[in-house]
Design a protein around this motif. Structure first.
Motif, short mmCIF file in Angstrom:
data_model
loop_
_atom_site.label_atom_id
_atom_site.label_comp_id
_atom_site.label_asym_id
_atom_site.label_seq_id
_atom_site.Cartn_x
_atom_site.Cartn_y
_atom_site.Cartn_z
N ALA A 203 0.82 -1.20 0.00
CA ALA A 203 0.00 0.00 0.00
C ALA A 203 0.86 1.26 0.00
CB ALA A 203 -0.93 0.01 1.21
N PHE B 219 9.50 -12.50 -4.99
CA PHE B 219 8.25 -12.10 -5.62
C PHE B 219 7.10 -13.07 -5.45
CE2 PHE B 219 11.63 -9.80 -7.66
CZ PHE B 219 11.14 -8.52 -7.65
N LEU C 149 3.93 -12.00 -4.11
CA LEU C 149 3.05 -11.18 -4.94
C LEU C 149 1.97 -11.99 -5.63
CD1 LEU C 149 5.20 -8.44 -6.69
CD2 LEU C 149 3.57 -8.20 -4.82
N ALA D 282 -6.38 -9.98 -7.80
CA ALA D 282 -6.80 -9.08 -8.88
C ALA D 282 -7.30 -9.87 -10.09
CB ALA D 282 -5.66 -8.15 -9.27
N ARG E 228 -10.60 -10.31 -13.34
CA ARG E 228 -10.09 -9.88 -14.64
C ARG E 228 -11.16 -9.89 -15.73
NH1 ARG E 228 -7.05 -11.40 -19.28
NH2 ARG E 228 -5.21 -10.09 -19.53
N TRP F 140 -13.02 -6.74 -16.69
CA TRP F 140 -12.49 -5.63 -17.47
C TRP F 140 -11.82 -6.09 -18.77
CZ3 TRP F 140 -9.19 -6.50 -12.99
CH2 TRP F 140 -7.92 -6.94 -13.31
N PHE G 56 -4.10 1.10 -4.36
CA PHE G 56 -3.30 0.19 -3.53
C PHE G 56 -3.64 0.36 -2.06
CE2 PHE G 56 -0.73 0.31 -7.37
CZ PHE G 56 -0.35 -1.01 -7.51
N LEU H 192 -8.80 -1.93 -10.98
CA LEU H 192 -7.91 -3.01 -10.51
C LEU H 192 -6.81 -3.32 -11.52
CD1 LEU H 192 -10.06 -5.69 -8.70
CD2 LEU H 192 -8.46 -4.04 -7.75
N GLN H 193 -6.97 -2.82 -12.73
CA GLN H 193 -5.95 -3.07 -13.75
C GLN H 193 -4.58 -2.58 -13.29
OE1 GLN H 193 -6.85 -2.67 -18.18
NE2 GLN H 193 -8.55 -1.57 -17.26
N VAL I 119 -3.39 -2.46 -10.34
CA VAL I 119 -2.83 -3.44 -9.40
C VAL I 119 -2.35 -4.68 -10.15
CG1 VAL I 119 -3.32 -4.92 -7.43
CG2 VAL I 119 -4.31 -2.61 -7.55
N ALA I 120 -3.21 -5.17 -11.04
CA ALA I 120 -2.89 -6.39 -11.78
C ALA I 120 -1.61 -6.18 -12.60
CB ALA I 120 -4.05 -6.75 -12.69
N TRP J 89 0.75 -3.95 -12.10
CA TRP J 89 1.93 -3.76 -11.24
C TRP J 89 2.47 -5.12 -10.80
CZ3 TRP J 89 3.11 -4.99 -6.15
CH2 TRP J 89 4.31 -4.45 -5.68
N ALA J 90 1.57 -5.99 -10.37
CA ALA J 90 2.01 -7.32 -9.93
C ALA J 90 2.54 -8.12 -11.12
CB ALA J 90 0.86 -8.05 -9.25
N TYR K 73 6.20 -8.38 -12.43
CA TYR K 73 7.17 -9.22 -11.71
C TYR K 73 6.85 -10.70 -11.88
CZ TYR K 73 8.08 -4.72 -9.53
OH TYR K 73 8.37 -3.40 -9.32
N PHE L 205 9.33 -13.60 -12.33
CA PHE L 205 10.16 -13.99 -11.19
C PHE L 205 9.61 -15.22 -10.47
CE2 PHE L 205 11.50 -9.49 -11.44
CZ PHE L 205 12.87 -9.69 -11.47
N TRP L 206 8.33 -15.45 -10.65
CA TRP L 206 7.76 -16.63 -10.00
C TRP L 206 7.21 -17.59 -11.05
CZ3 TRP L 206 4.55 -12.13 -9.05
CH2 TRP L 206 3.30 -12.18 -9.67
N ARG M 25 5.47 -21.23 -11.29
CA ARG M 25 4.07 -21.50 -11.00
C ARG M 25 3.16 -20.75 -11.97
NH1 ARG M 25 2.41 -25.57 -8.75
NH2 ARG M 25 0.67 -24.50 -7.74
N THR N 186 -0.42 -22.08 -13.17
CA THR N 186 -1.58 -21.90 -12.30
C THR N 186 -2.24 -20.54 -12.54
OG1 THR N 186 -0.28 -23.08 -10.67
CG2 THR N 186 -2.38 -22.16 -9.94
N LEU N 187 -1.41 -19.51 -12.56
CA LEU N 187 -1.95 -18.17 -12.72
C LEU N 187 -2.54 -18.00 -14.11
CD1 LEU N 187 -2.31 -15.39 -11.43
CD2 LEU N 187 -0.18 -14.72 -12.51
N LEU O 176 -5.89 -19.33 -14.41
CA LEU O 176 -6.84 -18.43 -13.78
C LEU O 176 -7.18 -17.27 -14.70
CD1 LEU O 176 -7.37 -18.98 -10.60
CD2 LEU O 176 -6.64 -16.61 -10.38
N LEU O 177 -6.14 -16.74 -15.36
CA LEU O 177 -6.34 -15.59 -16.24
C LEU O 177 -7.17 -15.96 -17.46
CD1 LEU O 177 -2.78 -13.99 -16.20
CD2 LEU O 177 -4.82 -13.13 -15.09
#
Lengths: 102, 102
Positions: free
Chosen positions: A12, A72, A75, A82, A86, A89, B8, B75-76, B78-79, B81-82, B85, B88-89, B92, B95-96, B99-100
């Motif tokens: 934040a 990270f 994160l 978020a 998705r 939007w 944020f 929320l875009q 935030v999405a 910004w995350a 990065y 870096f992860w 995994r 999985t994300l 979701l997307l």
DNA sequence: TTTTTACTAAACCAAATGGTTATATATCAT
DNA sequence: ATGATATATAACCATTTGGTTTAGTAAAAA
């Protein structure tokens, strides 16, 4: 300071997001991080503590220096939170936005 | 209360994230939202003000009622910004991505 | 060994946060 | 017109936040 840290609360603060941005490029000592901001070293120390408490930064002691690296994976929680919204939007605007844009 | 709101900072509070979760399902009046929480109506009113100030919620006045809807485009930020990065992860990532792509 | 250096810890402070209760206001129902 | 309902506004409060300065401590340099 609160015991249990939350990653949402950690990011934040704009200074802390900037610290993450710096550490994304390279590992830095605490003082080197502090050099990038217009505030005292103890202030950065406090921010760093919050970032480590929620797992966003890992500190490795090396002599008298503290080498700070971003971690990270913490994160993911933010990204996933978020991302669950998705579809509101991406493919289409939600109904209210459609109304407002008419 | 601060004048200019930051998304944020808005999502840092768990109650406000829960409100967004509720409004993702349906538009609700302010009192109906308040019924879902163990706190007073003015407290929810304050949270709602913060959410509207950063564009996460839109309120439509309808008689004496306030119809609150989530507006997820905020929320875009935030999405994104995350997401910067994300590599870096990336172990995994699957999985994300699942979701997307839902 | 003495002095820098890198950092932590402590004490302090103003402002922001997240809640409360009490009261005001506008709208709807009777 | 009167009362109930939905919400806002104000005044208040305790705690947290984000910063400061001033020590303290451990390691490196001189």
């Amino acid at each position: 300071m609160k015991a249990r840290r939350d990653v949402f609360q950690a990011i934040a603060d704009p200074t802390r997001r900037a610290i993450i941005g710096l550490l994304a490029k390279e590992t830095l000592t605490l003082n080197t991080v502090a050099d990038n901001f217009n505030m005292s070293q103890p202030a950065i120390s406090k921010h760093m503590r919050i970032l480590t408490e929620c797992g966003l930064v890992v500190i490795v002691k090396q002599g008298r220096e503290r080498h700070c690296s971003a971690s990270f994976s913490a994160l993911q929680e933010v990204a996933q939170w978020a991302a669950q919204y998705r579809h509101f939007w991406s493919n289409r605007l939600d109904t209210l936005e459609q109304l407002l844009n008419e």
